[in-house]
Structures are given as C-alpha cells and as structure tokens.
Motif scaffolding. Structure first.
Motif, PDB file in Angstrom:
ATOM      1  N   ALA A   1       0.849  -1.180   0.000  1.00 47.96           N
ATOM      2  CA  ALA A   1       0.000   0.000   0.000  1.00 47.96           C
ATOM      3  C   ALA A   1       0.894   1.242   0.000  1.00 47.96           C
ATOM      4  O   ALA A   1       1.991   1.222   0.566  1.00 47.96           O
TER       5      ALA A   1
ATOM      6  N   SER B   1      -7.589  -3.904   2.032  1.00 46.39           N
ATOM      7  CA  SER B   1      -7.219  -4.431   0.720  1.00 46.39           C
ATOM      8  C   SER B   1      -6.485  -5.761   0.802  1.00 46.39           C
ATOM      9  O   SER B   1      -6.703  -6.668  -0.021  1.00 46.39           O
TER      10      SER B   1
ATOM     11  N   HIS C   1      -1.927  -0.928  -3.678  1.00 44.51           N
ATOM     12  CA  HIS C   1      -3.094  -0.086  -3.394  1.00 44.51           C
ATOM     13  C   HIS C   1      -2.606   1.302  -3.021  1.00 44.51           C
ATOM     14  O   HIS C   1      -1.673   1.448  -2.227  1.00 44.51           O
TER      15      HIS C   1
END
Length: 271
Positions: A34, A77, A55
């Motif tokens: 992320a 996620s 992400h």
C-alpha cells in the motif's frame, strides 16, 4: 527465495524516488504494498503500472486522518499490515538558515518539521496497532544528514537527526513486539521536493561534481538503496532493532586530502 513473501507493507511517499524503488523491491520480494502519497498523478500511474498487488491512498503524512485511512485501506485491501515504511520527506532547497527570508522562516520550519518529523511520528502511531497484531516492523528513511552536518542546511539536517531519534525511541517503545530500524541514505539520483512556504520547486538531489568526493566513485540510483529496506523488513534481520543501516557510499570514511585511498596511491604511482 523471496524474503518478503506474503507480507503486506505500507510505504509513505511511495510514488517517486526512493519510495518507488522500495515499492518495486518489496513487490519483487513477494510483498503486497500500500502507498500513501500526495501526488495524485504519480500515485495513480504507479497503481496502474504495478497492478493489483499495489493499493494507493491519496493523502499527506502530516495529516493523522490520512495516515489512519492509509493503514485502514491497506488492511482492508490485503488483510493485515506487517511493515510500515516512513519515507515521505522534503528538503529546503539546500538553503542555509541565514539565507531564508525572516518573514518566511517560521512557515518554512513548520512545514519541513510537519512532513519530515511529525509525518514519521503520525505514521508510526497510525500503523502501530496493526503491526502489534502481526509482530511486524517499521523502517524509516534516514540520511547521512542524520549523523553529519552536510550542506543541505540546518532545517533539513535537524529533521533527519530527529528521524534517527524516532528510530531509537520507537525501537525501545515497541520491543519486543515490533522492530524499528532506518536506512541512512547518502547521495541518490533523484529529485528532492522543496518547501511550498518558500515557493520551491523540486531540485536534483545530486550536486555537481559529487562523483569526485564519493569514496565509491559513482552516483547511486534509488534502486541501490531498496535492498536495505527489504532486508530490515524481513526475517533476515530478526535480531536488528533500533539501528540505522549506513548506505552512504563511504562518506563516513572519507579522507581529508582524497575521498579514497586507492585514488591517492594511483596518483602517487603516476608521479
């Protein structure tokens, strides 16, 4: 073997420069990543290029709500968080303290500390609950300037000294559950963001003639530093905490008359 297989990381400032190199290295080592970044275009391009294992959250590290949202989205996620990389940072255009206009000085100090120091602390605080659940770790982008008075100016140098203090303080606070380390980055072929308070644009992080004063004799790419982050984030470094990996191309051992001993011997040999 991939040393970060099945790990989930959150990298701040991951859309460019050192941060992007870390993202790419983590992916290559089996992690899902992320990213928290304020640059919408670069962040979206990163996600489009690197695919489903990345992400992106758009936000600013100096805003605690953005840090919390980035952690929450990483967990949503990918199911968990194992690694927090505090990397987002800015410089002050290599200005000396005495060169900053007096009427802009307070705003400049507030901005650089908000991003380089406050941003690390807020990110760590936001990530801590998730990392405690996974016995994870934190890795921070520190600098040669975390140890030395380099010519980046007192504003930048003092924030990087503070970042080393964050590594050491948090390593004690979160032991034995969470390891905390840093990478003391030297010169890198990248662009350093400047201060909005001073109307600064990004500048080259490499000063002209840098090769001649670097003991190893070349300008590293951002990717040259990424392996250090991956190592510290992995089980390979399970006995390492509260430390900063020196990756300064030998600046710490520079001579006075010559940056490297072999250069002196070669010179003498030609005489």
């Amino acid at each position: 073997m991939a040393i970060l297989n099945d790990k989930v990381a959150l990298v701040t400032g991951g859309a460019n420069g050192i941060g992007r190199a870390v993202v790419e290295k983590f992916l290559a080592e089996g992690a899902r990543v992320a990213v928290l970044d304020r640059d919408v275009d670069r962040a979206q391009a990163l996600a489009a290029e690197l695919g489903a294992d990345v992400h992106v959250t758009i936000g600013s590290v100096e805003n605690f709500a953005d840090d919390q949202r980035a952690v929450a989205e990483a967990v949503e996620s990918f199911g968990k968080l194992d690694i927090f990389v505090g990397n987002a940072g800015v410089g002050a255009g290599n200005l000396l303290l005495s060169e900053i206009p007096a009427d802009q000085l307070e705003a400049a100090i507030d901005e650089i500390y908000a991003i380089n120091v406050k941003g690390y602390l807020l990110g760590a605080r936001a990530a801590a609950p998730a990392l405690l659940r996974t016995n994870g770790n934190m890795v921070f982008s520190c600098s040669l300037a975390s140890y030395r008075a380099v010519d980046d100016g007192a504003l930048y140098v003092s924030t990087k000294h503070a970042d080393l203090g964050i590594v050491r303080g948090l390593a004690w606070e979160f032991a034995p559950k969470v390891r905390v380390n840093g990478v003391a980055i030297g010169v890198a072929r990248t662009r350093m963001e400047g201060l909005a308070a001073l109307g600064q644009q990004p500048i080259d992080a490499v000063l002209p003639g840098a090769e001649s004063v670097i003991p190893l004799g070349f300008i590293p790419e951002p990717s040259d530093y990424a392996a250090g982050f991956a190592y510290l984030a992995s089980a390979e470094a399970r006995v390492v905490t509260g430390e900063c990996l020196w990756a300064d191309s030998g600046f710490g051992i520079r001579g006075i008359g010559s940056p490297a001993g072999s250069a002196m011997r070669e010179t003498k040999g030609r005489q």
